[in-house]
Design a protein around this motif. Sequence first.
Motif, mmCIF file in Angstrom:
data_model
loop_
_atom_site.group_PDB
_atom_site.id
_atom_site.type_symbol
_atom_site.label_atom_id
_atom_site.label_comp_id
_atom_site.label_asym_id
_atom_site.label_seq_id
_atom_site.Cartn_x
_atom_site.Cartn_y
_atom_site.Cartn_z
ATOM 1 N N ALA A 157 0.825 -1.209 0.000
ATOM 2 C CA ALA A 157 0.000 0.000 0.000
ATOM 3 C C ALA A 157 0.861 1.261 0.000
ATOM 4 C CB ALA A 157 -0.926 -0.003 1.209
ATOM 5 N N ARG A 158 1.940 1.264 0.754
ATOM 6 C CA ARG A 158 2.787 2.443 0.914
ATOM 7 C C ARG A 158 3.756 2.629 -0.249
ATOM 8 N NH1 ARG A 158 4.490 5.536 5.201
ATOM 9 N NH2 ARG A 158 3.312 4.245 6.679
ATOM 10 N N ASP A 159 4.334 1.517 -0.710
ATOM 11 C CA ASP A 159 5.410 1.574 -1.702
ATOM 12 C C ASP A 159 4.953 1.261 -3.115
ATOM 13 O OD1 ASP A 159 8.461 1.673 -2.118
ATOM 14 O OD2 ASP A 159 7.950 -0.288 -2.968
ATOM 15 N N GLY A 160 3.845 0.522 -3.252
ATOM 16 C CA GLY A 160 3.380 0.098 -4.573
ATOM 17 C C GLY A 160 3.901 -1.256 -4.982
ATOM 18 N N ASN A 161 4.846 -1.811 -4.202
ATOM 19 C CA ASN A 161 5.415 -3.136 -4.474
ATOM 20 C C ASN A 161 5.482 -3.957 -3.192
ATOM 21 O OD1 ASN A 161 6.069 -2.907 -7.321
ATOM 22 N ND2 ASN A 161 7.728 -1.522 -6.744
ATOM 23 N N LEU A 190 -1.857 1.160 10.277
ATOM 24 C CA LEU A 190 -3.013 2.056 10.242
ATOM 25 C C LEU A 190 -2.577 3.510 10.068
ATOM 26 C CD1 LEU A 190 -6.084 1.796 12.592
ATOM 27 C CD2 LEU A 190 -5.051 4.003 12.176
ATOM 28 N N GLY A 191 -1.352 3.821 10.502
ATOM 29 C CA GLY A 191 -0.850 5.184 10.387
ATOM 30 C C GLY A 191 -0.830 5.695 8.955
ATOM 31 N N LEU A 192 -0.602 4.796 8.008
ATOM 32 C CA LEU A 192 -0.590 5.183 6.596
ATOM 33 C C LEU A 192 -1.929 5.773 6.190
ATOM 34 C CD1 LEU A 192 0.576 5.222 3.712
ATOM 35 C CD2 LEU A 192 -0.176 2.843 3.480
ATOM 36 N N TYR A 193 -3.018 5.163 6.615
ATOM 37 C CA TYR A 193 -4.351 5.623 6.226
ATOM 38 C C TYR A 193 -4.656 6.974 6.870
ATOM 39 C CZ TYR A 193 -4.296 0.647 5.248
ATOM 40 O OH TYR A 193 -3.920 -0.601 4.806
ATOM 41 N N GLN A 194 -4.269 7.136 8.138
ATOM 42 C CA GLN A 194 -4.517 8.405 8.822
ATOM 43 C C GLN A 194 -3.702 9.534 8.190
ATOM 44 O OE1 GLN A 194 -3.173 10.832 10.778
ATOM 45 N NE2 GLN A 194 -5.074 11.597 11.687
ATOM 46 N N ASN A 195 -2.424 9.292 7.968
ATOM 47 C CA ASN A 195 -1.534 10.331 7.453
ATOM 48 C C ASN A 195 -1.809 10.692 5.997
ATOM 49 O OD1 ASN A 195 0.326 11.127 9.622
ATOM 50 N ND2 ASN A 195 0.973 8.999 9.593
ATOM 51 N N SER A 196 -2.524 9.846 5.296
ATOM 52 C CA SER A 196 -2.865 10.149 3.900
ATOM 53 C C SER A 196 -4.243 10.786 3.770
ATOM 54 C CB SER A 196 -2.780 8.879 3.038
ATOM 55 O OG SER A 196 -3.617 7.864 3.549
ATOM 56 N N GLY A 197 -4.985 10.910 4.888
ATOM 57 C CA GLY A 197 -6.233 11.660 4.857
ATOM 58 C C GLY A 197 -7.509 10.868 5.011
ATOM 59 N N ALA A 198 -7.430 9.586 5.340
ATOM 60 C CA ALA A 198 -8.648 8.796 5.563
ATOM 61 C C ALA A 198 -9.381 9.312 6.798
ATOM 62 C CB ALA A 198 -8.297 7.324 5.746
ATOM 63 N N ASN A 199 -10.724 9.302 6.756
ATOM 64 C CA ASN A 199 -11.460 9.659 7.966
ATOM 65 C C ASN A 199 -11.414 8.500 8.960
ATOM 66 O OD1 ASN A 199 -13.707 7.844 7.517
ATOM 67 N ND2 ASN A 199 -14.566 9.320 6.065
ATOM 68 N N ILE A 200 -11.924 8.719 10.153
ATOM 69 C CA ILE A 200 -11.740 7.728 11.217
ATOM 70 C C ILE A 200 -12.454 6.418 10.906
ATOM 71 C CG2 ILE A 200 -12.268 7.233 13.645
ATOM 72 C CD1 ILE A 200 -11.592 10.117 14.292
ATOM 73 N N THR A 201 -13.645 6.494 10.339
ATOM 74 C CA THR A 201 -14.361 5.268 9.971
ATOM 75 C C THR A 201 -13.546 4.461 8.971
ATOM 76 O OG1 THR A 201 -16.525 6.302 10.346
ATOM 77 C CG2 THR A 201 -16.477 4.342 8.952
ATOM 78 N N GLN A 202 -12.980 5.116 7.984
ATOM 79 C CA GLN A 202 -12.136 4.430 7.003
ATOM 80 C C GLN A 202 -10.904 3.830 7.668
ATOM 81 O OE1 GLN A 202 -11.652 7.806 4.379
ATOM 82 N NE2 GLN A 202 -12.940 6.872 2.799
#
Length: 455
Positions: A157-161, A190-202
Amino acid sequence: MATNLFDVFNPISSKQWKQKIQFELDGADYNQTVIWNSPEDIQVKPFYHSDEFTKSAAVQTQASEFKICQNIFVHDVEKSISRAINTIERGAESLRFTIQNENTDIQKLLENLPLENKTIYFHLSFLSIDFVKKLDVIATQKNATFYCNLDPIGQLARDGNWFTTSDKNNFETLEKISNQTNLPFLSVDLGLYQNSGANITQQIAYSLAHANEYLNRFSTSVKPIVFEIAVGTNYFFEIAKLRALRMLFKLIAAEYNSDLDCHFLVTPTKRNKTIYDYNVNMLRTTTECMSAILGGADAVANLPYDALYHKDNEFGDRIARNQLLVLKHESYFDKVDNPADGSYYIESLTMQLAEKSLNLFKDIEADGGFLKLLNDGTIKKKIQESAAKEQELFDSKKEVLLGTNKYPNKEDRMKHDLELFPFVKIKPRKTLITPIIEKRLAEKLEQERLESEEK
């Protein structure tokens, strides 16, 4: 004889309170005036009452057990040893080593450290059975608790590979690690999703679906899964986020007839941090660490106020660690377990976030699972949509970052103080998927200010 003050006043129902508020509003619409709708589509009311209270009995947290964790990036082994000893002597109770090279002399790194009865995390940028085997031996010798935070899905998810050429190879290696070592070896980023702008439910739903990919493959052999979590400044929502995540993970693990536990390693988010008026970052990280502790973090690794633009330094580390030491030893955040119990507001947020996240999780599973949606770009698209909404709020100053989009110090200069590049880095290369990109809210505004410094 003492009088019970609760007996002096007649009980007032939530309906009566609402009627009183509506009267005081003098014709203004109740829902439009005093109800706030969060990005997660949760309606926050002006008051919460016992007659509308449902306790989330499944949530048990142990604030008394939380550990102060120090992040150490291992490049020079000798310097890392010195730094680890120094931070332990100055109050760190746990360590997280980030190791990028599997040829790192791990025996030398750990042999003289006082690790007995300490929890040590290893954030590895590679997948190696032999390396984990070495850690397994050392953990036994040192009587320490080691967590190998291996997350191939998070790497994709973070690197693409993947770490290695295919998903099959990654999962086969994890299977061998599971069979040949005794260490907990899985983590969820989970930090990746938060730092990229996902809301809390996501954030909750994606991390659960992410973890479920591992449970599908390793449910009978996996040890506790480490969730590496980032928390923001929405104080009560972040407390509820951790509580809802723990509750839902136990619910999903039970579907595998497992009492598997989850372990929370929490750090403040980078998304709301700034390079201008950087001392404000200390205020943000303090409330974020508070949310982490009250929400049930097993360990908290604070983010130094200057982490965006300075290389690791003793002063920044000491201030970050001291923030946690003050919370623990002067503010007594470790004295009460389940500290959020009895808060109607937090309990309500917990249950609403859990319900919405579980519904999204079920939708992900019905559509083929997390990996499928990650590969076809759906996860990235949904996060981008949430990030764009938040960015719009920031750009219009409805979401405030003090010192940046409100009350900025126009005399502040940062151009000659940047040791690190604090913005999204473009790294063109061939990838299996388009990676999810972490991005701070203030980046565009900061870049404009840096350009203006040259004029």
